[in-house]
Write a protein that holds these residues in place. Structure first.
Motif, PDB file in Angstrom:
ATOM      1  N   TYR A   1      -5.537  -5.160  17.338  1.00 61.05           N
ATOM      2  CA  TYR A   1      -6.372  -5.034  18.528  1.00 61.05           C
ATOM      3  C   TYR A   1      -7.734  -4.499  18.125  1.00 61.05           C
ATOM      4  CZ  TYR A   1      -2.143  -5.485  21.353  1.00 61.05           C
ATOM      5  OH  TYR A   1      -0.992  -5.927  21.943  1.00 61.05           O
TER       6      TYR A   1
ATOM      7  N   LEU B   1       6.360  -2.120  33.835  1.00 56.65           N
ATOM      8  CA  LEU B   1       6.206  -1.666  32.447  1.00 56.65           C
ATOM      9  C   LEU B   1       7.556  -1.263  31.872  1.00 56.65           C
ATOM     10  CD1 LEU B   1       2.918   0.395  32.803  1.00 56.65           C
ATOM     11  CD2 LEU B   1       3.220  -1.945  32.018  1.00 56.65           C
TER      12      LEU B   1
ATOM     13  N   GLN C   1       2.215  -0.781  46.123  1.00 55.31           N
ATOM     14  CA  GLN C   1       1.613  -1.675  45.128  1.00 55.31           C
ATOM     15  C   GLN C   1       1.562  -1.010  43.759  1.00 55.31           C
ATOM     16  OE1 GLN C   1       0.271  -4.777  44.961  1.00 55.31           O
ATOM     17  NE2 GLN C   1       1.153  -5.229  46.955  1.00 55.31           N
ATOM     18  N   VAL C   2       1.154   0.256  43.741  1.00 55.51           N
ATOM     19  CA  VAL C   2       1.069   0.978  42.469  1.00 55.51           C
ATOM     20  C   VAL C   2       2.471   1.155  41.881  1.00 55.51           C
ATOM     21  CG1 VAL C   2       0.461   3.186  41.388  1.00 55.51           C
ATOM     22  CG2 VAL C   2      -1.086   2.144  43.048  1.00 55.51           C
TER      23      VAL C   2
ATOM     24  N   ILE D   1      -7.960   1.203  32.367  1.00 54.62           N
ATOM     25  CA  ILE D   1      -7.026   0.087  32.194  1.00 54.62           C
ATOM     26  C   ILE D   1      -7.768  -1.243  32.274  1.00 54.62           C
ATOM     27  CG2 ILE D   1      -5.072  -1.145  33.248  1.00 54.62           C
ATOM     28  CD1 ILE D   1      -3.981   1.635  34.080  1.00 54.62           C
TER      29      ILE D   1
ATOM     30  N   SER E   1      -7.773   3.848  36.464  1.00 50.97           N
ATOM     31  CA  SER E   1      -7.960   2.455  36.880  1.00 50.97           C
ATOM     32  C   SER E   1      -9.050   1.781  36.051  1.00 50.97           C
ATOM     33  CB  SER E   1      -8.317   2.418  38.372  1.00 50.97           C
ATOM     34  OG  SER E   1      -8.857   1.163  38.716  1.00 50.97           O
TER      35      SER E   1
ATOM     36  N   ASP F   1      -1.894  -8.795  34.484  1.00 52.95           N
ATOM     37  CA  ASP F   1      -1.004  -7.745  34.978  1.00 52.95           C
ATOM     38  C   ASP F   1      -1.650  -6.370  34.851  1.00 52.95           C
ATOM     39  OD1 ASP F   1       0.841  -9.604  35.617  1.00 52.95           O
ATOM     40  OD2 ASP F   1       2.146  -9.261  33.898  1.00 52.95           O
ATOM     41  N   ALA F   2      -2.382  -6.154  33.752  1.00 53.43           N
ATOM     42  CA  ALA F   2      -3.074  -4.880  33.567  1.00 53.43           C
ATOM     43  C   ALA F   2      -4.171  -4.736  34.617  1.00 53.43           C
ATOM     44  CB  ALA F   2      -3.659  -4.792  32.162  1.00 53.43           C
ATOM     45  N   VAL F   3      -4.877  -5.830  34.877  1.00 48.92           N
ATOM     46  CA  VAL F   3      -5.941  -5.789  35.884  1.00 48.92           C
ATOM     47  C   VAL F   3      -5.329  -5.514  37.268  1.00 48.92           C
ATOM     48  CG1 VAL F   3      -7.725  -7.158  37.053  1.00 48.92           C
ATOM     49  CG2 VAL F   3      -7.498  -7.262  34.561  1.00 48.92           C
ATOM     50  N   LYS F   4      -4.163  -6.098  37.523  1.00 47.97           N
ATOM     51  CA  LYS F   4      -3.475  -5.850  38.803  1.00 47.97           C
ATOM     52  C   LYS F   4      -3.141  -4.369  38.960  1.00 47.97           C
ATOM     53  CE  LYS F   4      -1.060 -10.158  39.733  1.00 47.97           C
ATOM     54  NZ  LYS F   4       0.206 -10.830  39.423  1.00 47.97           N
ATOM     55  N   LEU F   5      -2.628  -3.778  37.885  1.00 54.84           N
ATOM     56  CA  LEU F   5      -2.296  -2.343  37.948  1.00 54.84           C
ATOM     57  C   LEU F   5      -3.560  -1.535  38.185  1.00 54.84           C
ATOM     58  CD1 LEU F   5      -0.392   0.107  37.590  1.00 54.84           C
ATOM     59  CD2 LEU F   5      -0.772  -0.047  35.141  1.00 54.84           C
ATOM     60  N   SER F   6      -4.635  -1.895  37.473  1.00 56.51           N
ATOM     61  CA  SER F   6      -5.914  -1.200  37.638  1.00 56.51           C
ATOM     62  C   SER F   6      -6.379  -1.276  39.090  1.00 56.51           C
ATOM     63  CB  SER F   6      -6.948  -1.836  36.704  1.00 56.51           C
ATOM     64  OG  SER F   6      -8.247  -1.480  37.095  1.00 56.51           O
ATOM     65  N   ASP F   7      -6.328  -2.480  39.657  1.00 54.37           N
ATOM     66  CA  ASP F   7      -6.767  -2.672  41.046  1.00 54.37           C
ATOM     67  C   ASP F   7      -5.906  -1.868  42.016  1.00 54.37           C
ATOM     68  OD1 ASP F   7      -8.722  -4.361  40.193  1.00 54.37           O
ATOM     69  OD2 ASP F   7      -7.684  -6.214  40.719  1.00 54.37           O
ATOM     70  N   ALA F   8      -4.587  -1.880  41.767  1.00 53.20           N
ATOM     71  CA  ALA F   8      -3.668  -1.182  42.662  1.00 53.20           C
ATOM     72  C   ALA F   8      -3.945   0.318  42.664  1.00 53.20           C
ATOM     73  CB  ALA F   8      -2.224  -1.463  42.260  1.00 53.20           C
TER      74      ALA F   8
ATOM     75  N   ALA G   1      -8.134  -4.008  29.386  1.00 51.98           N
ATOM     76  CA  ALA G   1      -7.610  -5.364  29.591  1.00 51.98           C
ATOM     77  C   ALA G   1      -8.676  -6.414  29.328  1.00 51.98           C
ATOM     78  CB  ALA G   1      -7.075  -5.503  31.020  1.00 51.98           C
TER      79      ALA G   1
ATOM     80  N   ASN H   1       3.675  -2.133  40.423  1.00 54.32           N
ATOM     81  CA  ASN H   1       3.005  -2.487  39.174  1.00 54.32           C
ATOM     82  C   ASN H   1       3.434  -1.595  38.011  1.00 54.32           C
ATOM     83  OD1 ASN H   1       0.915  -4.756  39.256  1.00 54.32           O
ATOM     84  ND2 ASN H   1       0.588  -3.730  41.213  1.00 54.32           N
TER      85      ASN H   1
ATOM     86  N   ARG I   1      -2.898 -10.193  30.475  1.00 56.32           N
ATOM     87  CA  ARG I   1      -3.964  -9.274  30.858  1.00 56.32           C
ATOM     88  C   ARG I   1      -4.138  -9.164  32.369  1.00 56.32           C
ATOM     89  NH1 ARG I   1      -6.796  -7.720  26.080  1.00 56.32           N
ATOM     90  NH2 ARG I   1      -5.110  -7.867  24.584  1.00 56.32           N
TER      91      ARG I   1
ATOM     92  N   LEU J   1       0.831  -2.599  28.145  1.00 56.02           N
ATOM     93  CA  LEU J   1      -0.135  -3.306  29.002  1.00 56.02           C
ATOM     94  C   LEU J   1      -0.874  -4.375  28.202  1.00 56.02           C
ATOM     95  CD1 LEU J   1      -1.611  -0.392  31.128  1.00 56.02           C
ATOM     96  CD2 LEU J   1      -0.398  -2.386  31.995  1.00 56.02           C
ATOM     97  N   LEU J   2      -1.201  -4.056  26.943  1.00 53.28           N
ATOM     98  CA  LEU J   2      -1.917  -5.024  26.102  1.00 53.28           C
ATOM     99  C   LEU J   2      -1.035  -6.208  25.732  1.00 53.28           C
ATOM    100  CD1 LEU J   2      -3.923  -2.742  23.690  1.00 53.28           C
ATOM    101  CD2 LEU J   2      -4.872  -4.410  25.279  1.00 53.28           C
ATOM    102  N   LYS J   3       0.265  -5.930  25.573  1.00 57.19           N
ATOM    103  CA  LYS J   3       1.162  -6.987  25.118  1.00 57.19           C
ATOM    104  C   LYS J   3       1.508  -7.980  26.208  1.00 57.19           C
ATOM    105  CE  LYS J   3       2.816  -4.288  21.373  1.00 57.19           C
ATOM    106  NZ  LYS J   3       3.567  -3.089  21.062  1.00 57.19           N
ATOM    107  N   ARG J   4       1.382  -7.554  27.465  1.00 57.49           N
ATOM    108  CA  ARG J   4       1.680  -8.457  28.573  1.00 57.49           C
ATOM    109  C   ARG J   4       0.442  -9.282  28.905  1.00 57.49           C
ATOM    110  NH1 ARG J   4       5.425  -6.609  32.010  1.00 57.49           N
ATOM    111  NH2 ARG J   4       4.006  -6.866  33.765  1.00 57.49           N
TER     112      ARG J   4
END
Lengths: 202, 202
Positions: B64, B18, B10-11, B48, B45, A40-47, B52, B14, A38, A33-36
């Motif tokens: 990091y 990965l 959606q989940v 993450i 959520s 995208d990570a927020v999208k996953l979090s929201d989902a 991010a 997402n 950011r 998640l960190l390497k992609r």
């Protein structure tokens, strides 16, 4: 350094709680998640949050749904007097994919397991009985898994519904399509023999 | 039913992005989040999103970190004239776990790979050279992975630093502890033989 920075460790710890995710997999997920990007990570979090907050249970079949009633139960084109009882919501999609079934479903969210506190009440069997009466259900197809717990659950439900004006059936157990008879286990082979159907030639 | 309800899909979508997460794993993860207490999904959520948003790169070693400088670079007890160059942030923890190393690190975030657009600039090699001058670094241990890309990167860095007053070394390649000599591949065996050390008896 004792471990990863706090926010990374938090993600690792939360991923580790999921079944099938060990320490290494959780680390790999967090770092990927960190390497992609950011976003995208927020999208996953929201989902995940959206799903956790908005997904509830269908008031009729107990499947996951956004509203009060799921798409299948709301579909007027489906046979409301035919029910298929499954253990998990995922099982519904497997049956839908076959494309033949046009009835409704009832989701147990498990199988009978007194040790895990899963009895008739948790599986919603009283609700199922009420539905059978209200909708004058013609047939209940029990599609619990063909293992010890699933078989016990199937037999339990069948016994419970005995005497009611509803036909109770069980999906066929046998050799899977594309399977190899030489590799079939004894129980599957026995069931395949018991469930044999006659070949009718024209 | 064509698929899962929107928020679940959606989940799943997402998670599928990965690495190492296929369609089935993504579904399993989404459903396992739904089956647990919803607070746990919200916690994941939040974790993450927090990661991010708050995790950046250490201004010195590129690891990091939450602040400008990571814990290791800020640690006054560490040898600032010894650097270990690794490909990924995860590699740092593996070396830290061994408990012997007391120098600093430099994270490349990859290995030289012109096809992926990873050249000397992306790997931060100019920054590494500046650090070597500024801190009067005594030794650079190159701990890139012992594969084609990692070896090429090690050789590239060594060539680049040639002529500078810094010792450049490479971690030892050989049979892993607990490993089996009979199962060692040829390259590992060759390296283990080449890197042999004399047994000195008292």
């Amino acid at each position: 350094m004792k471990g990863y920075p706090g926010p990374i460790q938090q993600v690792v710890d939360n991923f580790r709680k999921l079944p099938g995710i060990g320490a290494k997999s959780a680390e790999r997920l967090a770092f990927s998640l960190l390497k992609r990007r950011r976003e995208d990570a927020v999208k996953l979090s929201d989902a995940i949050r959206e799903m956790a907050v908005n997904i509830g249970y269908c008031e009729q079949c107990r499947n996951y749904t956004e509203g009060n009633r799921c798409n299948i139960c709301s579909d007027t084109g489906r046979d409301k007097q035919l029910f298929c009882v499954v253990e998990q919501p995922e099982d519904v999609l497997a049956i839908e994919r076959a494309g033949e079934y046009n009835g409704l479903y009832f989701i147990l969210h498990g199988s009978i397991s007194p040790l895990d506190g899963l009895g008739p009440e948790e599986l919603g069997l009283e609700k199922l009985e009420r539905l059978i009466e209200q909708l004058e259900v013609r047939e209940i197809i029990i599609a619990t898994n063909p293992n010890v717990a699933g078989e016990a659950t199937a037999i339990y439900i069948a016994r419970r519904l005995k005497g009611k004006p509803v036909r109770v059936s069980r999906i066929a157990l046998g050799i899977p399509a594309g399977g190899n008879i030489g590799y079939a286990d004894e129980v599957t082979m026995l069931r395949a023999l018991e469930g044999r159907t006659r070949i009718i030639l024209e």
